[in-house]
Design a protein around this motif. Structure first.
Motif, PDB file in Angstrom:
ATOM      1  N   GLN A   1      59.172 -39.126-118.445  1.00  0.00           N
ATOM      2  CA  GLN A   1      58.473 -37.837-118.519  1.00  0.00           C
ATOM      3  C   GLN A   1      59.231 -36.781-117.721  1.00  0.00           C
ATOM      4  N   CYS A   2      59.681 -37.134-116.528  1.00  0.00           N
ATOM      5  CA  CYS A   2      60.450 -36.201-115.692  1.00  0.00           C
ATOM      6  C   CYS A   2      61.738 -35.797-116.384  1.00  0.00           C
ATOM      7  N   ALA A   3      62.429 -36.749-116.991  1.00  0.00           N
ATOM      8  CA  ALA A   3      63.694 -36.458-117.677  1.00  0.00           C
ATOM      9  C   ALA A   3      63.461 -35.517-118.867  1.00  0.00           C
ATOM     10  N   LEU A   4      62.417 -35.767-119.640  1.00  0.00           N
ATOM     11  CA  LEU A   4      62.120 -34.904-120.791  1.00  0.00           C
ATOM     12  C   LEU A   4      61.731 -33.501-120.341  1.00  0.00           C
ATOM     13  N   THR A   5      60.972 -33.421-119.249  1.00  0.00           N
ATOM     14  CA  THR A   5      60.553 -32.124-118.721  1.00  0.00           C
ATOM     15  C   THR A   5      61.754 -31.326-118.231  1.00  0.00           C
ATOM     16  N   ALA A   6      62.632 -31.971-117.467  1.00  0.00           N
ATOM     17  CA  ALA A   6      63.827 -31.292-116.958  1.00  0.00           C
ATOM     18  C   ALA A   6      64.714 -30.840-118.116  1.00  0.00           C
ATOM     19  N   GLN A   7      64.846 -31.678-119.134  1.00  0.00           N
ATOM     20  CA  GLN A   7      65.673 -31.335-120.294  1.00  0.00           C
ATOM     21  C   GLN A   7      65.125 -30.098-121.000  1.00  0.00           C
ATOM     22  N   LYS A   8      63.818 -30.071-121.216  1.00  0.00           N
ATOM     23  CA  LYS A   8      63.205 -28.934-121.905  1.00  0.00           C
ATOM     24  C   LYS A   8      63.343 -27.661-121.072  1.00  0.00           C
ATOM     25  N   ALA A   9      63.077 -27.764-119.762  1.00  0.00           N
ATOM     26  CA  ALA A   9      63.182 -26.596-118.886  1.00  0.00           C
ATOM     27  C   ALA A   9      64.623 -26.095-118.821  1.00  0.00           C
ATOM     28  N   ASN A  10      65.589 -27.003-118.767  1.00  0.00           N
ATOM     29  CA  ASN A  10      66.999 -26.600-118.738  1.00  0.00           C
ATOM     30  C   ASN A  10      67.434 -25.930-120.035  1.00  0.00           C
ATOM     31  N   CYS A  11      66.890 -26.382-121.160  1.00  0.00           N
ATOM     32  CA  CYS A  11      67.196 -25.733-122.443  1.00  0.00           C
ATOM     33  C   CYS A  11      66.716 -24.286-122.443  1.00  0.00           C
TER      34      CYS A  11
ATOM     35  N   TYR B   1      61.518 -16.628-116.178  1.00  0.00           N
ATOM     36  CA  TYR B   1      61.375 -17.955-115.573  1.00  0.00           C
ATOM     37  C   TYR B   1      59.896 -18.331-115.408  1.00  0.00           C
ATOM     38  N   SER B   2      59.111 -17.412-114.865  1.00  0.00           N
ATOM     39  CA  SER B   2      57.700 -17.718-114.564  1.00  0.00           C
ATOM     40  C   SER B   2      56.896 -18.145-115.790  1.00  0.00           C
ATOM     41  N   PRO B   3      56.936 -17.412-116.906  1.00  0.00           N
ATOM     42  CA  PRO B   3      56.123 -17.848-118.046  1.00  0.00           C
ATOM     43  C   PRO B   3      56.776 -18.881-118.963  1.00  0.00           C
ATOM     44  N   LEU B   4      58.107 -18.993-118.918  1.00  0.00           N
ATOM     45  CA  LEU B   4      58.782 -19.870-119.877  1.00  0.00           C
ATOM     46  C   LEU B   4      59.246 -21.208-119.311  1.00  0.00           C
ATOM     47  N   VAL B   5      59.663 -21.242-118.049  1.00  0.00           N
ATOM     48  CA  VAL B   5      60.204 -22.470-117.462  1.00  0.00           C
ATOM     49  C   VAL B   5      59.184 -23.147-116.554  1.00  0.00           C
ATOM     50  N   ARG B   6      58.611 -22.386-115.670  1.00  0.00           N
ATOM     51  CA  ARG B   6      57.704 -22.936-114.661  1.00  0.00           C
ATOM     52  C   ARG B   6      56.548 -23.754-115.237  1.00  0.00           C
ATOM     53  N   PRO B   7      55.897 -23.323-116.333  1.00  0.00           N
ATOM     54  CA  PRO B   7      54.800 -24.147-116.874  1.00  0.00           C
ATOM     55  C   PRO B   7      55.225 -25.566-117.248  1.00  0.00           C
ATOM     56  N   HIS B   8      56.460 -25.734-117.703  1.00  0.00           N
ATOM     57  CA  HIS B   8      56.936 -27.084-118.040  1.00  0.00           C
ATOM     58  C   HIS B   8      57.015 -27.961-116.797  1.00  0.00           C
ATOM     59  N   LEU B   9      57.412 -27.359-115.686  1.00  0.00           N
ATOM     60  CA  LEU B   9      57.541 -28.112-114.446  1.00  0.00           C
ATOM     61  C   LEU B   9      56.180 -28.411-113.818  1.00  0.00           C
ATOM     62  N   GLU B  10      55.185 -27.587-114.106  1.00  0.00           N
ATOM     63  CA  GLU B  10      53.871 -27.751-113.493  1.00  0.00           C
ATOM     64  C   GLU B  10      52.855 -28.483-114.380  1.00  0.00           C
ATOM     65  N   TYR B  11      53.089 -28.559-115.690  1.00  0.00           N
ATOM     66  CA  TYR B  11      52.108 -29.128-116.614  1.00  0.00           C
ATOM     67  C   TYR B  11      51.759 -30.570-116.247  1.00  0.00           C
ATOM     68  N   CYS B  12      50.502 -30.812-115.996  1.00  0.00           N
ATOM     69  CA  CYS B  12      49.969 -32.144-115.686  1.00  0.00           C
ATOM     70  C   CYS B  12      50.664 -32.816-114.503  1.00  0.00           C
ATOM     71  N   ILE B  13      51.182 -32.032-113.573  1.00  0.00           N
ATOM     72  CA  ILE B  13      51.903 -32.617-112.443  1.00  0.00           C
ATOM     73  C   ILE B  13      50.998 -33.554-111.642  1.00  0.00           C
ATOM     74  N   GLN B  14      49.679 -33.285-111.613  1.00  0.00           N
ATOM     75  CA  GLN B  14      48.766 -34.165-110.882  1.00  0.00           C
ATOM     76  C   GLN B  14      48.759 -35.550-111.502  1.00  0.00           C
ATOM     77  N   LEU B  15      48.931 -35.627-112.809  1.00  0.00           N
ATOM     78  CA  LEU B  15      48.924 -36.912-113.496  1.00  0.00           C
ATOM     79  C   LEU B  15      50.274 -37.609-113.393  1.00  0.00           C
ATOM     80  N   TRP B  16      51.345 -36.897-113.723  1.00  0.00           N
ATOM     81  CA  TRP B  16      52.639 -37.561-113.807  1.00  0.00           C
ATOM     82  C   TRP B  16      53.559 -37.248-112.643  1.00  0.00           C
ATOM     83  N   GLY B  17      53.002 -36.807-111.516  1.00  0.00           N
ATOM     84  CA  GLY B  17      53.797 -36.470-110.339  1.00  0.00           C
ATOM     85  C   GLY B  17      54.923 -37.467-110.108  1.00  0.00           C
ATOM     86  N   PRO B  18      56.118 -36.966-109.851  1.00  0.00           N
ATOM     87  CA  PRO B  18      57.279 -37.840-109.682  1.00  0.00           C
ATOM     88  C   PRO B  18      57.052 -38.905-108.610  1.00  0.00           C
ATOM     89  N   GLN B  19      57.345 -40.141-108.954  1.00  0.00           N
ATOM     90  CA  GLN B  19      57.146 -41.261-108.039  1.00  0.00           C
ATOM     91  C   GLN B  19      58.415 -41.584-107.253  1.00  0.00           C
TER      92      GLN B  19
END
Length: 169
Positions: free
Chosen positions: A97-107, A125-143
Motif C-alpha cells: 500500500q505504501c509503495a502504491l501510494t508513493a508511486q501515485k503521489a510521485n506521478c 501539492y496540497s489538493p493533488l499530492v497530499r490527500p494520497h499520502l493522508e488517505y486512510c493513514i489511520q488504517l494503513w499507517g506505515p509499520q
C-alpha cells in the motif's frame, strides 16, 4: 438480505462483504451457511453476484484456508484485496500500500514539476499530492521504517522542487 445472517455482513454501494472468525469448524460452517443464504436471497430477488469480484481473503496465522462456494461454484482465494482504495493482504502488511501510494503521489509530482515556481507547486501539492499520502493513514499507517522513508521521500522531493526547506504538511 441481512435476515438470518450469523457472521458480519458489510454493504457499501454495490459491494457486499461477509466476514467471520474461523477458529473452529463452527465458524467455517457459519460462513458457508451465510453464503448459501445470500445466494438464495439473490435468486429470489433475481440478482446475481459478480463472479469476477467473488474472492476469499484468508487472514491470520495458522489459517486453514477453507474453501467456500456461492451457489454451485467455488470462490477463488486471493492473497490480497483492495477495499475502498486500501490494499489489504492476508498478513495485514501495508508495504505494498505504501509503495502504491508513493508511486501515485510521485506521478502527480512529475506532472506538476513542469512549473518550477513555488507559487504554482505549493497550491497544487496540497489538493493533488497530499490527500494520497493522508488517505486512510489511520488504517494503513506505515509499520516499517522503509515504508515511512518511502512516503517521506515524496515530501522531500516536493520540497526540493520548490527549493524550500519548509515542511509541506
Amino acid at each position: 438480505m441481512d435476515s438470518g445472517i450469523e457472521c458480519t455482513l458489510s454493504k457499501f454501494a454495490d459491494d457486499t462483504k461477509l466476514c467471520g472468525a474461523v477458529d473452529m469448524p463452527e465458524g467455517r460452517d457459519a460462513i458457508q451457511r451465510d453464503l448459501d443464504r445470500l445466494e438464495r436471497w439473490a435468486r429470489v430477488n433475481l440478482l446475481k453476484f459478480n463472479k469476477a469480484k467473488r474472492k476469499v481473503l484468508h487472514v491470520g496465522q495458522g489459517n486453514l484456508k477453507h474453501s467456500y462456494r456461492l451457489g454451485g461454484e467455488w470462490i477463488e482465494s486471493s492473497p490480497e484485496e483492495k477495499d475502498l482504495g486500501v490494499l489489504v493482504d492476508e498478513k495485514f502488511n501495508m508495504t505494498q500500500q505504501c509503495a502504491l501510494t508513493a508511486q501515485k503521489a510521485n506521478c502527480i509530482l512529475g506532472c506538476i514539476r513542469t512549473s518550477r515556481s513555488r507559487e504554482v507547486i505549493l497550491p497544487l501539492y496540497s489538493p493533488l499530492v497530499r490527500p494520497h499520502l493522508e488517505y486512510c493513514i489511520q488504517l494503513w499507517g506505515p509499520q516499517y521504517k522503509k515504508d515511512m522513508d518511502l512516503l517521506e521521500g515524496v515530501q522531500r522531493r516536493a520540497m526540493k522542487m520548490m527549493g524550500a526547506g519548509a515542511p509541506l504538511l
